[in-house]
Design a protein around this motif. Sequence first.
Motif, short mmCIF file in Angstrom:
data_model
loop_
_atom_site.label_atom_id
_atom_site.label_comp_id
_atom_site.label_asym_id
_atom_site.label_seq_id
_atom_site.Cartn_x
_atom_site.Cartn_y
_atom_site.Cartn_z
N LEU A 444 0.78 -1.25 -0.09
CA LEU A 444 -0.08 0.17 0.04
C LEU A 444 0.82 1.28 -0.21
O LEU A 444 0.22 2.44 0.02
CB LEU A 444 -0.87 0.03 1.18
CG LEU A 444 -1.84 -1.05 1.41
CD1 LEU A 444 -2.80 -0.96 2.49
CD2 LEU A 444 -2.99 -1.04 0.03
N ASP A 446 2.77 4.16 -1.31
CA ASP A 446 2.41 4.94 -2.56
C ASP A 446 3.80 4.83 -3.40
O ASP A 446 5.16 5.24 -3.02
CB ASP A 446 2.16 6.56 -2.24
CG ASP A 446 1.75 7.32 -3.82
OD1 ASP A 446 0.60 6.83 -4.35
OD2 ASP A 446 2.51 8.15 -3.97
N ASN A 454 -1.53 4.25 0.62
CA ASN A 454 -2.89 4.18 -0.29
C ASN A 454 -3.85 3.65 0.87
O ASN A 454 -3.45 2.61 1.48
CB ASN A 454 -2.69 3.51 -1.41
CG ASN A 454 -1.80 4.20 -2.63
OD1 ASN A 454 -1.78 5.41 -2.54
ND2 ASN A 454 -0.71 3.26 -3.07
N ASN A 456 -6.87 1.22 1.18
CA ASN A 456 -7.56 -0.06 0.78
C ASN A 456 -8.78 -0.10 1.60
O ASN A 456 -9.21 0.72 2.54
CB ASN A 456 -6.72 -1.12 0.84
CG ASN A 456 -6.57 -1.74 2.24
OD1 ASN A 456 -6.84 -0.74 2.93
ND2 ASN A 456 -6.20 -2.73 2.46
N GLU A 473 -8.07 9.61 -0.21
CA GLU A 473 -7.33 8.11 -0.86
C GLU A 473 -5.85 7.60 -0.40
O GLU A 473 -5.60 6.82 -0.55
CB GLU A 473 -7.28 8.44 -2.57
CG GLU A 473 -8.48 8.72 -3.37
CD GLU A 473 -8.37 8.70 -4.79
OE1 GLU A 473 -7.10 9.02 -5.20
OE2 GLU A 473 -9.38 8.99 -5.34
N LYS A 474 -5.31 8.82 0.21
CA LYS A 474 -4.00 8.39 0.72
C LYS A 474 -3.89 9.07 2.16
O LYS A 474 -4.63 10.23 2.48
CB LYS A 474 -2.92 9.22 -0.19
CG LYS A 474 -2.88 8.49 -1.38
CD LYS A 474 -2.00 9.27 -2.43
CE LYS A 474 -1.79 8.67 -3.89
NZ LYS A 474 -0.76 9.60 -4.57
#
Length: 604
Positions: A444, A446, A454, A456, A473-474
């Motif tokens: 995950l 980036d 990131n 999930n 999203e992050k």
Amino acid sequence: MFAKAFRVKSNTVIKGSDRRKLKADISAAFPCLSPEELSELVPNKEDLNVVKIYAHKGDAVTLYVLNKNPMFFQVEKQLYPTVYTLWRYPDMLPAFTTWPPVLQKLVGGADLMLPGVVVSPGGLADVKQGDFCAVNVVNNRVPVAVGTAAMSSTEMQNCGMKGKGVNVLHTYMDQLWAFGDKSSPPVIPPADCQGQTEKEPEGEEGSGGEEDEGMQEGREESEGEHDSVVVEPSDLNMQQLSLSEQEKDGGEEEEEQGNGEKEEEEKEEEEEDSRSPKEQMDALLLQCFLHALKTKVKKSELPLLTSTFLRNHMVSCCPRGKQLDIKKSSYKKLSKFLQVMQKEHSLVQVKELSKGVESIVEVDWKNPELRSFSTPEDCGPAEDSVEGTGASEVPYHPPEITPLYSVTARLETLFQDAQKRKGAVLQASDIRAIITDYVKKNELVDDTNKNYVNINPTLCDCLLEKSEYQEVEKLKWDDLFSRTLSRMQACHQLLFPGQAPVIRKGTVEPIDITVASRGSNKKVTIIKNLEVFGLDPAVVATTLQQRVQASCVLHAAPGAKDRLLVQVQGNQVQQVGKLLLDQYQIPRKYIQGLEKAAKPGKKK
């Protein structure tokens, strides 16, 4: 590995599934154990804890503790039995025999060298390099050390018994042994013990000197009372030195002593030897307990913390020249001793007024056993009267406080891979490691910026608010960790010296100091939550009264069951702060209200 003190990371009760897994792992590692023996080592209903520690060199070790005694330790997924386990099953591992003086070197962290190995008539134990093995001493086949073979038995013989034989990991009298009840090994003579004792003196003349003396001293120790616990190697040296001095001072000097003095000493020794050391300590505990109740404790002092009762009352009743040590008694702990005094003797009533802290709430002064007790004349506080308990002059030691976090239902899926279910208690460093492993395992991080992770679906459900589902999203690493901690249940662990750790929900309640006004605008200082830190409000009140020369009273704390608050006349915040910070060494962050101290008057 355990020659120096280690640091305890966590101490938790083992789960049912982990208990079954441990039994399977032990059975696979030691197939010689029968199902009945496995059930004794890993019982279904007895207390079995998992203790994670860091050795002094930084090695991560897992201990499996049964009834306060470590039975196995795990290093790099390898299970090793402790000496407590091997004393139950001495034939569990192949063993090498050495001389008793060599044990002192092993306790200090040395490995067993082949020149120090005593080869029995049956030959060396059949081992391969890296196999688990034990070490015992001549005339006693009970193991006193655990390790791995540095080479195979064939290689040992081919090299002429030179070099390293056993990589020692754990020994009797090291810090891992001291983590248990510190009991002594039993004595089980080997089958060929007589052959060794007859053949050894006829060996090479050049092997005499210090080695023969060490062997003879070891035999004398093994033939004596094995209930006495030898904690330090230096104590062994002192015992051997005193033994040799007694032998040198024998003969003519003993004949010159008066017969009357010798007879008295022999009578005293016979009376002392008629009881085991544990029985003697039990009798001393009961004597000090009854003496303290009859002459020291007042009704106005109740409820009285059990630790204060021991430190301030029982210790001062110990006879001169004797040593009060609960660990050397059959009770091992003050709480167990007081339970017996309550259930079997009906002398006191003990209650846990706050979690993990027991107090004596009632004393039956009309009890026939207490009324018939006559106080001995040779009692008084001695400088060395107590070991591990402290006299009234011994400074108070504050508890070690560790912030913890409990896994909530919302985060259970995030900790599922680490096998941490709802309610599991973890430190912040453990949580950080688990989250980091989860992110790397699921890839995950980036690709464009390693500082971001990131999100999930699992992280989204666990860490994001509903309004953020479509927008975020992050997350930065720090934000990821802080969100995780904020969604966990805060807990804390209190570790008082000499007691089992206590885990409580929520953050630590600080000691609260407030200043209030009473009639005629008189100021009073009120102190709350002293019991959380193991402080006796009555003792604190007495100390403050002597310091500030003002009246101190105790009141029931409103809204807190079975707690007391201390009320001191006047604004005494500054003196209370000095007492808590300097004498009791309570960290400043756990004291609330120090800013309310009276400001000094302006100079004219």
